[in-house]
Scaffold this motif. Structure first.
Motif, short mmCIF file in Angstrom:
data_model
loop_
_atom_site.label_atom_id
_atom_site.label_comp_id
_atom_site.label_asym_id
_atom_site.label_seq_id
_atom_site.Cartn_x
_atom_site.Cartn_y
_atom_site.Cartn_z
N ALA A 165 0.87 -1.19 0.00
CA ALA A 165 0.00 0.00 0.00
C ALA A 165 0.90 1.23 0.00
CB ALA A 165 -0.90 0.00 1.23
N PHE A 166 0.98 1.89 -1.15
CA PHE A 166 2.01 2.91 -1.37
C PHE A 166 1.37 4.30 -1.42
CE2 PHE A 166 4.82 4.95 -4.81
CZ PHE A 166 5.64 5.53 -3.85
N PRO A 167 1.57 5.11 -0.38
CA PRO A 167 1.03 6.48 -0.37
C PRO A 167 1.93 7.40 -1.22
CG PRO A 167 2.21 6.08 1.68
CD PRO A 167 2.29 4.80 0.88
N GLN A 168 1.85 7.25 -2.50
CA GLN A 168 2.74 7.96 -3.44
C GLN A 168 2.72 9.47 -3.24
OE1 GLN A 168 4.52 7.03 -7.11
NE2 GLN A 168 5.40 8.66 -5.88
N HIS A 169 1.58 10.01 -2.82
CA HIS A 169 1.47 11.46 -2.70
C HIS A 169 1.83 11.97 -1.30
CE1 HIS A 169 -1.61 11.36 -6.28
NE2 HIS A 169 -0.47 10.75 -6.53
N GLY A 170 2.42 11.08 -0.50
CA GLY A 170 2.83 11.44 0.85
C GLY A 170 1.83 10.90 1.85
N LEU A 171 2.32 10.12 2.82
CA LEU A 171 1.42 9.53 3.82
C LEU A 171 0.70 10.63 4.62
CD1 LEU A 171 0.41 6.96 5.25
CD2 LEU A 171 2.42 7.11 6.75
N LEU A 172 1.46 11.64 5.07
CA LEU A 172 0.87 12.74 5.84
C LEU A 172 0.44 13.88 4.92
CD1 LEU A 172 3.46 12.93 8.77
CD2 LEU A 172 1.42 11.49 8.58
N LEU A 190 1.64 -5.24 2.60
CA LEU A 190 2.73 -4.48 3.20
C LEU A 190 2.34 -3.01 3.28
CD1 LEU A 190 4.25 -6.78 1.20
CD2 LEU A 190 6.27 -5.73 2.24
N VAL A 191 2.87 -2.34 4.30
CA VAL A 191 2.65 -0.90 4.45
C VAL A 191 3.81 -0.16 3.78
CG1 VAL A 191 2.40 1.00 6.08
CG2 VAL A 191 1.46 -1.26 6.62
N GLY A 192 3.46 0.81 2.93
CA GLY A 192 4.48 1.59 2.26
C GLY A 192 4.61 2.98 2.85
N GLY A 193 5.63 3.67 2.39
CA GLY A 193 5.85 5.06 2.78
C GLY A 193 6.72 5.70 1.71
N VAL A 194 6.89 7.02 1.80
CA VAL A 194 7.73 7.69 0.81
C VAL A 194 8.33 8.95 1.43
CG1 VAL A 194 5.76 8.96 -0.18
CG2 VAL A 194 7.81 8.60 -1.56
N ASP A 195 9.60 9.11 1.24
CA ASP A 195 10.37 10.30 1.57
C ASP A 195 9.76 11.11 2.71
OD1 ASP A 195 12.01 9.47 -0.41
OD2 ASP A 195 11.29 10.89 -1.90
N PRO A 196 9.97 10.71 3.95
CA PRO A 196 9.32 11.38 5.09
C PRO A 196 9.76 12.83 5.29
CG PRO A 196 10.88 9.71 5.83
CD PRO A 196 10.74 9.52 4.37
N ALA A 197 10.90 13.23 4.74
CA ALA A 197 11.31 14.64 4.85
C ALA A 197 10.73 15.45 3.70
CB ALA A 197 12.84 14.73 4.85
N THR A 198 11.02 15.05 2.47
CA THR A 198 10.61 15.84 1.30
C THR A 198 9.10 15.86 1.13
OG1 THR A 198 12.68 15.27 0.21
CG2 THR A 198 10.90 16.09 -1.19
N ILE A 203 9.86 13.90 9.62
CA ILE A 203 10.46 12.56 9.54
C ILE A 203 9.91 11.64 10.62
CG2 ILE A 203 12.63 11.30 9.74
CD1 ILE A 203 14.01 13.80 8.53
N GLU A 204 9.97 12.07 11.86
CA GLU A 204 9.58 11.19 12.96
C GLU A 204 8.10 10.80 12.85
OE1 GLU A 204 11.62 13.68 13.30
OE2 GLU A 204 13.41 12.66 14.04
N LYS A 205 7.23 11.79 12.62
CA LYS A 205 5.80 11.49 12.58
C LYS A 205 5.47 10.57 11.40
CE LYS A 205 1.19 13.58 12.70
NZ LYS A 205 0.43 14.85 12.68
N SER A 206 6.11 10.81 10.26
CA SER A 206 5.84 9.98 9.08
C SER A 206 6.26 8.54 9.33
CB SER A 206 6.59 10.56 7.88
OG SER A 206 6.38 9.76 6.73
N LEU A 207 7.49 8.35 9.84
CA LEU A 207 7.97 6.98 10.09
C LEU A 207 7.16 6.31 11.21
CD1 LEU A 207 11.87 7.43 9.92
CD2 LEU A 207 10.35 6.53 8.15
N ASP A 208 6.86 7.09 12.24
CA ASP A 208 6.06 6.54 13.36
C ASP A 208 4.70 6.05 12.86
OD1 ASP A 208 7.39 6.43 15.76
OD2 ASP A 208 7.06 8.56 16.22
N THR A 209 4.06 6.88 12.06
CA THR A 209 2.73 6.52 11.56
C THR A 209 2.79 5.27 10.70
OG1 THR A 209 2.13 8.87 11.55
CG2 THR A 209 0.72 7.38 10.30
N MET A 210 3.78 5.21 9.81
CA MET A 210 3.95 4.02 8.96
C MET A 210 4.15 2.76 9.81
SD MET A 210 6.93 3.38 6.11
CE MET A 210 8.20 3.28 7.38
N MET A 211 5.01 2.86 10.82
CA MET A 211 5.27 1.69 11.65
C MET A 211 4.04 1.33 12.49
SD MET A 211 8.30 0.52 10.97
CE MET A 211 8.49 -0.62 12.33
#
Length: 406
Positions: A165-172, A190-198, A203-211
């Motif tokens: 599941a790939f949030p191509q447009h940004g998870l957050l 599988l849970v996807g994510g993309v570039d938590p900074a850009t 970064i932390e919230k994006s990775l935390d949410t994905m995990m």
């Protein structure tokens, strides 16, 4: 009732030839191989008689190799199978996201058909496993996931698969958290994510949410990470720490990991050791239009590295062959693996680590009990297959013939 198939007269690698301590070639011999209920049941010399009454296919001396694993592809938005469409110049990745606002809904009616065409292509090149990333975003919702699932379902007897599941447009950034949670209930594994900074600017919230989503769904993770240099390394270290905290060892993948190709060797070694400790895998398309990540270093440190085609002829990229053997070839050429042993070892990067011979040249595949997934190529040995991109003639999945060259 057992379902069996004899593969007659298959050429199997048996060892290396050496002179003065140098590998000078690969030895092969002809065998009959019995496949039963999806497993290898017996391997006997081709001089042996085989019993009547069992289905058989004569390989006529073709080289039998482990089938390929396509570990990073986007089935859901390809132009492949349709008319040629030009790739528009893009100043950045956000331009592509804007393109998708209009493109994805327009392509939805043909998404399943094109995904099936792409599956046909990768299978004709020897793949029997596919990990596909599928857009989950507010524009297309779960509709591309549905089309991808339907396409894969038509191939259920021909290959195995995983959907990210790939949030191509940004998870957050695109507020896709609830959509990704829904995707995990509707076919994504599988849970996807993309570039938590850009993309997500946190970064932390994006990775935390994905995990968090992964733990809730008891699912593995595959993070697209294009972030450059030391920024990318910082994110990889954060992810390794979160993997440890969640107890998610062996369940996390970083796709691309471009930053590793742009930092000093000592920094890349530090990340590799972290990844090996947390059993974090890396998937690469072996790009040559940017600094290639140090795949030999990662492998030497014990990091599992797999390869994939990534985008195949879509609005992101006009290239792509669907051929995993071509990826092994590019890997070998990029790192100048030109000797017989190195070329044959390159095969393992597209088979999930399986090779006919081990590092010392002992025959280790196929063995009784192995999964009966194989590709038959017109080559003398795996080194030749990698170097010459030898033609594929047939593909077997779970003990059944699923593709043959016409």
């Amino acid at each position: 009732m057992k379902e069996s198939l004899w593969i007659k007269n298959a050429s199997l690698e048996c060892g290396y030839t050496e002179a003065n301590g140098i590998v000078t070639g690969t030895k092969t011999e002809c065998f009959h191989v019995l496949l039963t209920d999806g497993r290898v049941e017996n391997v006997v010399p081709a001089t042996s008689d085989i019993p009547d009454g069992v289905s058989a296919w004569d390989a006529q001396g073709l080289l039998m190799l482990p089938s390929f694993r396509e570990m990073h592809i986007h089935l859901d938005k390809t132009f492949y199978g349709g008319p040629w469409q030009a790739v528009l110049p893009a100043p950045n990745r956000f331009f592509r996201i804007e393109q998708e606002q209009e493109l994805l809904p327009r392509q939805l009616p043909v998404a399943r058909e094109r995904a099936e065409k792409l599956l046909e292509l990768v299978q004709s090149h020897g793949a029997t496993h596919v990990r596909t990333h599928c857009n989950i975003d507010p524009v297309i919702g779960l509709k591309n996931l549905e089309a991808t699932w339907e396409a894969l379902a038509t191939y259920r007897e021909k290959l195995s698969w995983e959907i990210v599941a790939f949030p191509q447009h940004g998870l957050l950034r695109s507020d896709s958290v609830s959509l990704v949670r829904e995707a995990m209930k509707h076919g994504a594994g599988l849970v996807g994510g993309v570039d938590p900074a850009t993309f997500d600017d946190d970064i932390e919230k994006s990775l935390d949410t994905m995990m968090d989503i992964a733990v809730e769904a008891n699912a593995d993770v595959d993070l697209h990470l294009h972030e450059p240099g030391h920024l990318g390394v910082y994110i990889m270290k954060k992810l390794a720490a979160m993997t440890k905290d969640a107890g998610w060892q062996g369940r996390v993948t970083v796709s691309h990991a471009y930053g590793l190709g742009e930092v000093p060797t000592a920094v890349a070694e530090e990340v590799a050791e972290l990844f090996a400790e947390q059993q974090i895998a890396v998937m690469s398309a072996v790009p040559i239009d940017m600094p290639t990540i140090p795949i030999p270093l990662l492998h030497a440190k014990g990091v599992h590295v797999g390869l994939g085609n990534d985008n195949i002829t879509d609005h992101w990229d006009p290239f792509g062959t669907g051929d995993m053997l071509q990826k092994a070839n590019r890997l070998a050429e990029r790192f100048r693996w030109i000797d017989e042993r190195s070329l044959s070892r390159a095969l393992g990067f597209v088979t999930g680590g399986l090779t006919p011979l081990d590092q010392a040249g002992n025959q280790v595949w196929p063995k009784v009990g192995d999964e009966a997934n194989a590709v038959f190529v017109r080559a003398k040995c795996s080194a030749e297959a990698v170097a010459r991109l030898s033609p594929k003639e047939a593909v077997v999945f779970s003990g059944k013939m699923v593709w043959q060259k016409q």
